[in-house]
Write a protein that holds these residues in place. Structure first.
Motif, PDB file in Angstrom:
ATOM      1  N   ASP A   1       0.779  -1.199  -0.058  1.00 23.21           N
ATOM      2  CA  ASP A   1       0.089  -0.051  -0.116  1.00 23.21           C
ATOM      3  C   ASP A   1       0.973   1.267   0.104  1.00 23.21           C
ATOM      4  OD1 ASP A   1      -1.569   1.982   0.765  1.00 23.21           O
ATOM      5  OD2 ASP A   1      -2.384   1.189   2.433  1.00 23.21           O
ATOM      6  N   PRO A   2       0.824   1.986  -0.885  1.00 22.81           N
ATOM      7  CA  PRO A   2       1.680   3.229  -1.128  1.00 22.81           C
ATOM      8  C   PRO A   2       1.334   4.229  -0.128  1.00 22.81           C
ATOM      9  CG  PRO A   2       0.173   3.067  -3.029  1.00 22.81           C
ATOM     10  CD  PRO A   2       0.144   1.894  -2.433  1.00 22.81           C
ATOM     11  N   GLU A   3       0.191   4.272   0.585  1.00 20.32           N
ATOM     12  CA  GLU A   3      -0.085   5.400   1.346  1.00 20.32           C
ATOM     13  C   GLU A   3       0.457   4.991   3.033  1.00 20.32           C
ATOM     14  OE1 GLU A   3      -1.895   7.886   1.966  1.00 20.32           O
ATOM     15  OE2 GLU A   3      -2.494   7.844   4.054  1.00 20.32           O
ATOM     16  N   LEU A   4       0.782   3.668   3.040  1.00 22.56           N
ATOM     17  CA  LEU A   4       1.337   3.223   4.328  1.00 22.56           C
ATOM     18  C   LEU A   4       2.838   3.460   4.047  1.00 22.56           C
ATOM     19  CD1 LEU A   4       0.070   1.760   6.829  1.00 22.56           C
ATOM     20  CD2 LEU A   4       0.989  -0.462   5.739  1.00 22.56           C
ATOM     21  N   ILE A   5       3.214   3.185   3.071  1.00 23.89           N
ATOM     22  CA  ILE A   5       4.961   3.503   2.836  1.00 23.89           C
ATOM     23  C   ILE A   5       4.874   5.051   2.955  1.00 23.89           C
ATOM     24  CG2 ILE A   5       6.560   3.637   1.127  1.00 23.89           C
ATOM     25  CD1 ILE A   5       5.456   0.948  -0.160  1.00 23.89           C
ATOM     26  N   ARG A   6       4.056   5.989   2.446  1.00 22.41           N
ATOM     27  CA  ARG A   6       4.217   7.426   2.626  1.00 22.41           C
ATOM     28  C   ARG A   6       4.253   7.801   4.089  1.00 22.41           C
ATOM     29  NH1 ARG A   6       1.452  11.322   3.746  1.00 22.41           N
ATOM     30  NH2 ARG A   6      -0.295  10.380   3.932  1.00 22.41           N
ATOM     31  N   LEU A   7       3.170   7.094   5.039  1.00 24.12           N
ATOM     32  CA  LEU A   7       2.795   7.415   6.265  1.00 24.12           C
ATOM     33  C   LEU A   7       4.113   7.085   7.038  1.00 24.12           C
ATOM     34  CD1 LEU A   7       0.483   8.623   7.581  1.00 24.12           C
ATOM     35  CD2 LEU A   7      -0.287   6.259   8.304  1.00 24.12           C
ATOM     36  N   SER A   8       4.748   5.730   6.670  1.00 30.60           N
ATOM     37  CA  SER A   8       5.653   5.381   7.737  1.00 30.60           C
ATOM     38  C   SER A   8       7.186   6.235   7.508  1.00 30.60           C
ATOM     39  CB  SER A   8       6.426   3.972   7.178  1.00 30.60           C
ATOM     40  OG  SER A   8       6.818   3.712   5.953  1.00 30.60           O
ATOM     41  N   ARG A   9       7.227   7.251   6.405  1.00 32.79           N
ATOM     42  CA  ARG A   9       8.350   7.934   6.327  1.00 32.79           C
ATOM     43  C   ARG A   9       8.071   9.215   7.124  1.00 32.79           C
ATOM     44  NH1 ARG A   9      10.917   7.435   0.636  1.00 32.79           N
ATOM     45  NH2 ARG A   9      11.961   5.425   0.866  1.00 32.79           N
ATOM     46  N   GLU A  10       6.724   9.619   7.344  1.00 32.43           N
ATOM     47  CA  GLU A  10       6.530  10.783   8.392  1.00 32.43           C
ATOM     48  C   GLU A  10       6.990  10.724   9.568  1.00 32.43           C
ATOM     49  OE1 GLU A  10       2.673  12.355   7.487  1.00 32.43           O
ATOM     50  OE2 GLU A  10       3.172  12.536   5.461  1.00 32.43           O
ATOM     51  N   PRO A  11       7.159  11.748  10.387  1.00 30.05           N
ATOM     52  CA  PRO A  11       7.395  11.880  11.742  1.00 30.05           C
ATOM     53  C   PRO A  11       6.067  11.258  12.581  1.00 30.05           C
ATOM     54  CG  PRO A  11       7.967  14.097  11.104  1.00 30.05           C
ATOM     55  CD  PRO A  11       7.405  13.298   9.923  1.00 30.05           C
ATOM     56  N   ALA A  12       5.930  10.612  13.413  1.00 28.05           N
ATOM     57  CA  ALA A  12       4.703  10.019  14.119  1.00 28.05           C
ATOM     58  C   ALA A  12       4.253  11.253  15.113  1.00 28.05           C
ATOM     59  CB  ALA A  12       4.911   8.888  14.612  1.00 28.05           C
ATOM     60  N   CYS A  13       2.956  11.583  14.697  1.00 29.47           N
ATOM     61  CA  CYS A  13       2.500  12.626  15.464  1.00 29.47           C
ATOM     62  C   CYS A  13       0.922  12.110  15.669  1.00 29.47           C
ATOM     63  CB  CYS A  13       2.595  13.931  14.728  1.00 29.47           C
ATOM     64  SG  CYS A  13       1.817  15.396  15.553  1.00 29.47           S
ATOM     65  N   SER A  14       0.466  12.327  16.882  1.00 22.07           N
ATOM     66  CA  SER A  14      -1.078  12.053  17.066  1.00 22.07           C
ATOM     67  C   SER A  14      -2.005  12.913  16.603  1.00 22.07           C
ATOM     68  CB  SER A  14      -1.419  11.785  18.494  1.00 22.07           C
ATOM     69  OG  SER A  14      -1.207  13.106  19.157  1.00 22.07           O
TER      70      SER A  14
ATOM     71  N   LEU B   1      16.761  -1.370   6.428  1.00 21.34           N
ATOM     72  CA  LEU B   1      15.892  -0.426   6.883  1.00 21.34           C
ATOM     73  C   LEU B   1      16.067   0.808   6.320  1.00 21.34           C
ATOM     74  CD1 LEU B   1      14.367   0.190   9.865  1.00 21.34           C
ATOM     75  CD2 LEU B   1      16.507   0.908  10.587  1.00 21.34           C
ATOM     76  N   ASP B   2      14.653   1.371   6.144  1.00 20.42           N
ATOM     77  CA  ASP B   2      14.498   2.700   5.426  1.00 20.42           C
ATOM     78  C   ASP B   2      14.755   3.692   6.646  1.00 20.42           C
ATOM     79  OD1 ASP B   2      13.745   5.039   4.456  1.00 20.42           O
ATOM     80  OD2 ASP B   2      11.944   4.532   3.628  1.00 20.42           O
ATOM     81  N   GLU B   3      15.964   4.247   6.692  1.00 18.15           N
ATOM     82  CA  GLU B   3      16.113   5.223   8.059  1.00 18.15           C
ATOM     83  C   GLU B   3      15.218   6.238   8.323  1.00 18.15           C
ATOM     84  OE1 GLU B   3      19.805   5.099   6.281  1.00 18.15           O
ATOM     85  OE2 GLU B   3      19.635   3.150   7.029  1.00 18.15           O
ATOM     86  N   GLN B   4      14.625   6.740   7.159  1.00 13.72           N
ATOM     87  CA  GLN B   4      13.683   7.823   7.031  1.00 13.72           C
ATOM     88  C   GLN B   4      12.355   7.658   7.955  1.00 13.72           C
ATOM     89  OE1 GLN B   4      12.440   9.474   3.307  1.00 13.72           O
ATOM     90  NE2 GLN B   4      14.577   9.281   2.624  1.00 13.72           N
ATOM     91  N   THR B   5      12.289   6.098   8.264  1.00 14.73           N
ATOM     92  CA  THR B   5      10.876   5.662   8.749  1.00 14.73           C
ATOM     93  C   THR B   5      11.009   5.811  10.237  1.00 14.73           C
ATOM     94  OG1 THR B   5      11.786   3.531   8.878  1.00 14.73           O
ATOM     95  CG2 THR B   5      10.277   4.198   6.932  1.00 14.73           C
ATOM     96  N   VAL B   6      12.254   5.665  10.828  1.00 13.93           N
ATOM     97  CA  VAL B   6      12.217   5.729  12.328  1.00 13.93           C
ATOM     98  C   VAL B   6      13.374   6.578  12.925  1.00 13.93           C
ATOM     99  CG1 VAL B   6      11.930   3.141  12.509  1.00 13.93           C
ATOM    100  CG2 VAL B   6      14.304   4.081  12.063  1.00 13.93           C
ATOM    101  N   ASP B   7      12.817   6.913  14.322  1.00 14.13           N
ATOM    102  CA  ASP B   7      13.864   7.941  14.947  1.00 14.13           C
ATOM    103  C   ASP B   7      14.980   7.380  15.531  1.00 14.13           C
ATOM    104  OD1 ASP B   7      11.770   9.966  14.688  1.00 14.13           O
ATOM    105  OD2 ASP B   7      10.597   8.700  15.927  1.00 14.13           O
ATOM    106  N   GLY B   8      15.216   6.025  15.304  1.00 15.93           N
ATOM    107  CA  GLY B   8      16.373   5.519  15.865  1.00 15.93           C
ATOM    108  C   GLY B   8      16.401   4.022  16.091  1.00 15.93           C
ATOM    109  N   ILE B   9      17.150   3.463  16.698  1.00 14.51           N
ATOM    110  CA  ILE B   9      17.300   2.127  16.973  1.00 14.51           C
ATOM    111  C   ILE B   9      16.972   2.023  18.509  1.00 14.51           C
ATOM    112  CG2 ILE B   9      18.612  -0.043  17.209  1.00 14.51           C
ATOM    113  CD1 ILE B   9      18.371   0.829  14.017  1.00 14.51           C
ATOM    114  N   GLY B  10      15.881   1.419  18.727  1.00 17.60           N
ATOM    115  CA  GLY B  10      15.431   1.264  20.064  1.00 17.60           C
ATOM    116  C   GLY B  10      15.886  -0.202  20.650  1.00 17.60           C
TER     117      GLY B  10
END
Ligand code: PEP
Ligand code: MG
Length: 577
Positions: free
Chosen positions: A256-269, A290-299
């Motif tokens: 789903d391209p929408e999910l891919i787009r969303l995963s690259r945005e910062p998570a905000c409620s 790992l697409d590094e743009q999708t995460v804020d770091g390695i947890g």
């Protein structure tokens, strides 16, 4: 004939392929042969031996492209042992003199050597018996047509291996790492549970997996075509063209391209709260996928995988290179490196340490490290050297008492002094955090929060230990329940107390990556999540769709519910808001 088999969901993808049986046990068929068959039997042995050499050559060349030479060294040694003329002579002799089949001769040879090796006083030499055993097993595997055959040489055969769905009794995380290198499309196990380390590794490696299909190797014949629907936990055997087309269409919808787009945005409620979403990884090379743009770091980076499937433990330099490489790849974003969580189902090296009567409650993780300086010190030194390269967070698994925290700090200080004395670049600029995965740790949140820089909830173990359910025992797995009222109370307490102490708190257990719990956890006050990268898109979607302010009353109702069925209903209602 088409059939459907039901198992337990491990990871949410679909795989197409043909079935291959794989057994971690080898049943040896021993029998006498007539004098006329001696020459054929010897030939049979040598064909198997040469095939084993061939196989090791291929594995060695594939692994050497991805792993350090120390890792492939043991494969090389096994190859030399298979070519040893003494081995050939001894087996030939046994076949001829005793008139027994190759399997029996190999077993006899192994037993004889075991007696000799057990009398050796030199630890190094006596440990070489493991090599002999493994070399014998390599030949036995070739003599038995049934077990999984990894890809042979050439691209065409790689394709063949990539469409194999492996059906095994059970696998250790180490077995799975190795099989993954050889290429498999999916995995079905007769035992095991979705919360086992093997299952988590399968998810991180993106191998569609279903566990707990009893007698799967009897119910599915080798070479039968399969669709493994790991999203629903079903296996379609001989599915036929119509079902196959439906499934292929479903797979296309999944990207789903929408999910891919969303995963690259910062998570905000929806009401504007920033949420931190990080990734869990098991191998340093996972970072390549790992697409590094999708995460804020390695947890969570589980360092123990660097220690599996090899004879010699990784030295300080090798560990340093792995940790530093990861930090370089994350380019300044925080990297959480967990110290060794070995023991239980993850045993280091080839010579297996003695396992206690109850491995999950035994010498595991930080307990093992604190008992064994030779294991822990190189890791601490490697971490302190890597700390020069960016924002390092060191995470300690299985803490159960604050005394351990003081011991760890003292070891880190000692290592820092030694490194400075040795003139090696190192830094004291790192954060020290602890996993909350034992009920005692959960109940000590306030104390731990005061002595540590951050905390991380490991729900996989916290649930196992709180509910007294072995996470790898499929017989009790039905009781494993993240929504058990006692778990929710513990989580609420950990979240509240760490916030009161102003200590950052993450969740890195599988619960953090399950979108069905995202809203619940947000409502309970969790703001940092770490998960397998494949889950990032779906969790971010829920975060974007959630107005956290609206959750106050529904969360109160959930926390007050004592009836598990009603509680689950309330969580469903929460997700439907
Ligand atoms: C956990 O227990 O939740 C965790 C993340 O650690 P592991 O799964 O590696 O035991
Ligand atoms: Mg754990």
């Amino acid at each position: 004939m088409s059939r459907i088999l039901y198992g337990q969901v491990v990871t949410g993808d679909v795989a197409f392929g043909t079935a291959r049986h794989y057994s971690t046990r080898l049943d040896i068929n021993k029998h006498h042969i007539g004098p006329d068959s001696v020459s054929d039997e010897r030939q049979r042995f040598h064909i198997a031996r040469l095939a084993a050499i061939d196989k090791l050559e291929q594995i060695e060349s594939r692994l050497s492209q991805r792993l350090a030479s120390e890792v492939t060294e043991f494969i090389h040694v096994h190859r030399l042992m298979l070519a040893d003329p003494q081995l050939c002579e001894q087996i030939d002799q046994l076949i001829e003199e005793r008139q027994i089949n190759s399997e029996w001769a190999l077993a006899e040879y192994g037993d004889e050597l075991a007696t000799v090796f057990s009398q050796m006083e030199d630890d190094y030499l006596s440990a070489r018996m493991d090599d002999v055993r493994q070399v014998i097993k390599q030949i036995l595997h070739q003599l038995h047509p049934e077990p999984f055959e990894p890809a042979s040489s050439g691209d065409a055969s790689l394709e063949r291996a990539d469409t194999l769905v492996l059906i095994a009794d059970d696998l250790s995380p180490a077995d799975l790492s190795l099989l993954h290198e050889q290429g498999i499309a999916g995995l079905i196990t007769e035992h095991g549970t979705p919360l086992s380390h093997t299952a988590i590794l399968a998810q991180n490696l993106n191998i569609p997996t279903i566990q707990g299909i009893a007698n799967a190797r009897q119910l599915i014949r080798a070479d039968e075509p399969l669709i493994l629907d790991a999203e629903r936990g079903i296996v379609l055997v001989n599915p036929g063209p119509e079902l196959s087309t439906q499934y292929r269409q479903r797979l296309q919808r999944h990207s789903d391209p929408e999910l891919i787009r969303l995963s690259r945005e910062p998570a905000c409620s929806r009401d504007g709260r920033a949420i931190c979403v990080e990734a869990n990884i098991d191998h340093p090379q996972d970072i390549d996928h790992l697409d590094e743009q999708t995460v804020d770091g390695i947890g969570l980076y589980r360092t123990e995988y660097l220690f599996l499937n090899r004879k010699e433990l990784p030295c300080e330099d090798e560990q340093y290179r792995a940790y530093r490489g990861l930090m370089n790849a994350m380019d300044g974003r925080p990297v959480t490196i967990r110290t060794l969580d070995l023991g239980s189902d993850k045993q280091p090296g080839e010579s297996q340490a003695p396992i206690g009567s109850n491995p999950a409650l035994g010498l595991r993780a930080i307990r093992l490290c604190l008992q064994d300086d030779r294991l822990f010190m190189p890791q601490i030194r490697a971490l302190l050297r890597a700390a020069c390269g960016g924002a390092l967070r060191v995470l300690i698994p299985m803490l159960s008492t604050s005394t351990e925290i003081f011991q760890i700090r003292a070891l880190f200080d000692q290592a820092l002094n030694e490194l400075q004395r040795d003139g090696l670049p190192c830094s004291s600029d790192y954060q020290l955090g602890g996993m909350i995965e034992v009920p005692a740790a959960a109940l000590s949140t306030r104390t731990f929060a005061r002595h540590l820089d951050f905390l991380s909830i490991g729900t996989n173990d916290l649930i196992q230990y709180t509910l007294a359910i072995d996470r790898i025992d499929h017989q009790v797995n039905y009781l494993y329940d993240p929504l058990h009222p006692s778990i929710l109370r513990l989580l609420a307490m950990i979240i509240k107390e760490s916030a009161q102490e102003n200590t950052p708190l993450t969740m890195c257990g599988e619960m953090a990556g399950d979108r069905h719990y995202t809203r619940l956890l947000l409502g309970m006050g969790l703001r940092h999540f770490s998960m397998q990268s494949a889950k990032v898109g779906s969790v971010k979607r829920v975060i974007h769709d959630t107005d956290i302010q609206q959750l106050v009353d529904p969360i109160k109702r959930i926390m007050n519910a004592t009836n598990p069925a009603r509680l689950k209903l309330l969580v469903e209602e929460l997700n439907a808001l």
